[in-house]
Design a protein around this motif. Structure first.
Motif, PDB file in Angstrom:
ATOM      1  N   GLU A 117      43.457 -22.997 -42.148  1.00  0.00           N
ATOM      2  CA  GLU A 117      42.449 -22.770 -41.060  1.00  0.00           C
ATOM      3  C   GLU A 117      41.118 -23.252 -41.495  1.00  0.00           C
ATOM      4  O   GLU A 117      40.373 -23.704 -40.707  1.00  0.00           O
ATOM      5  N   VAL A 118      40.814 -22.493 -42.658  1.00  0.00           N
ATOM      6  CA  VAL A 118      39.455 -22.904 -43.340  1.00  0.00           C
ATOM      7  C   VAL A 118      39.369 -24.343 -43.569  1.00  0.00           C
ATOM      8  O   VAL A 118      38.048 -25.099 -43.089  1.00  0.00           O
ATOM      9  N   LYS A 119      40.396 -25.148 -44.045  1.00  0.00           N
ATOM     10  CA  LYS A 119      40.147 -26.567 -44.262  1.00  0.00           C
ATOM     11  C   LYS A 119      39.882 -27.299 -43.135  1.00  0.00           C
ATOM     12  O   LYS A 119      39.440 -28.264 -42.915  1.00  0.00           O
ATOM     13  N   PRO A 123      36.611 -21.638 -37.200  1.00  0.00           N
ATOM     14  CA  PRO A 123      35.630 -20.611 -37.571  1.00  0.00           C
ATOM     15  C   PRO A 123      36.297 -19.001 -37.418  1.00  0.00           C
ATOM     16  O   PRO A 123      37.239 -18.999 -36.531  1.00  0.00           O
ATOM     17  N   SER A 124      35.807 -18.009 -38.003  1.00  0.00           N
ATOM     18  CA  SER A 124      36.103 -16.795 -37.849  1.00  0.00           C
ATOM     19  C   SER A 124      34.956 -15.859 -37.449  1.00  0.00           C
ATOM     20  O   SER A 124      33.961 -16.685 -36.898  1.00  0.00           O
ATOM     21  N   PRO A 130      27.698 -24.721 -39.709  1.00  0.00           N
ATOM     22  CA  PRO A 130      28.669 -25.756 -39.396  1.00  0.00           C
ATOM     23  C   PRO A 130      29.855 -25.510 -39.936  1.00  0.00           C
ATOM     24  O   PRO A 130      30.337 -24.856 -41.275  1.00  0.00           O
ATOM     25  N   THR A 131      30.985 -25.552 -39.008  1.00  0.00           N
ATOM     26  CA  THR A 131      32.475 -25.054 -39.512  1.00  0.00           C
ATOM     27  C   THR A 131      32.950 -26.084 -40.489  1.00  0.00           C
ATOM     28  O   THR A 131      34.053 -25.846 -41.033  1.00  0.00           O
TER      29      THR A 131
END
Length: 167
Positions: A117-119, A123-124, A130-131
């Motif tokens: 999800e991070v890659k 966003p969390s 910037p995401t």
């Protein structure tokens, strides 16, 4: 009522007849002898049953098996490449990211899903800026892993393991 479904679990396709009310967790554990995802709370709150379901992390104690006919499921057992552990599995060992081990399979699958999800730039709640360039801070990891509980309190070691692999 019964239904026939097919699931690919850790690379092996299996057909199984299921009660249409059965959860994916119960089918895996009770009918297909896949003990890796654990039954913790049975309410989707602890994360012990987390697997990678069609490439995304999912708590399968709330997922009806019939709704996932044809799905691909990866458990913590299906991550290693022969004798070579997945980097997250190795990091959990290196950082002592487990104590009793009950939550570990779900923690590992969730960690892999959250790193994906991070890659992807998702966003969390704590993501700032910037995401496309999410900083994998301890707060970011803790927020993203907040759906996986550890009754032993190995959180600092779990965060350290994820931080190492997430670099």
């Amino acid at each position: 009522m019964q239904a026939q479904i097919r699931l690919t679990i850790d690379g092996q396709t299996r057909a199984v007849e299921v009660d249409t009310r059965a959860t994916l967790l119960d089918v895996l554990r009770e009918q297909l002898d896949v003990p890796t995802p654990k039954k913790g709370c049975d309410h989707g709150q602890c994360g012990s049953c987390t697997v990678l379901l069609d490439g995304r992390r999912a708590t399968i104690c709330l997922a009806l098996a019939v709704a996932h006919d044809g799905a691909t499921i990866i458990t913590a057992d299906g991550l290693a490449d022969g004798d070579a552990l997945h980097p997250i599995q190795q990091a959990f060992l290196d950082h002592d990211g487990f104590q009793c081990g009950y939550c570990t399979p779900g923690q590992i699958c969730s960690a892999i899903g959250m790193l994906d999800e991070v890659k992807a730039g998702a966003p969390s709640h704590v993501t700032t800026g910037p995401t496309a360039e999410i900083e994998l801070s301890d707060a970011e990891i803790q927020e993203r892993m907040s759906g996986n509980l550890c009754r032993c309190g190995a959180y600092p070691n779990i965060v350290a393991a994820i931080r190492e692999v997430g670099r």
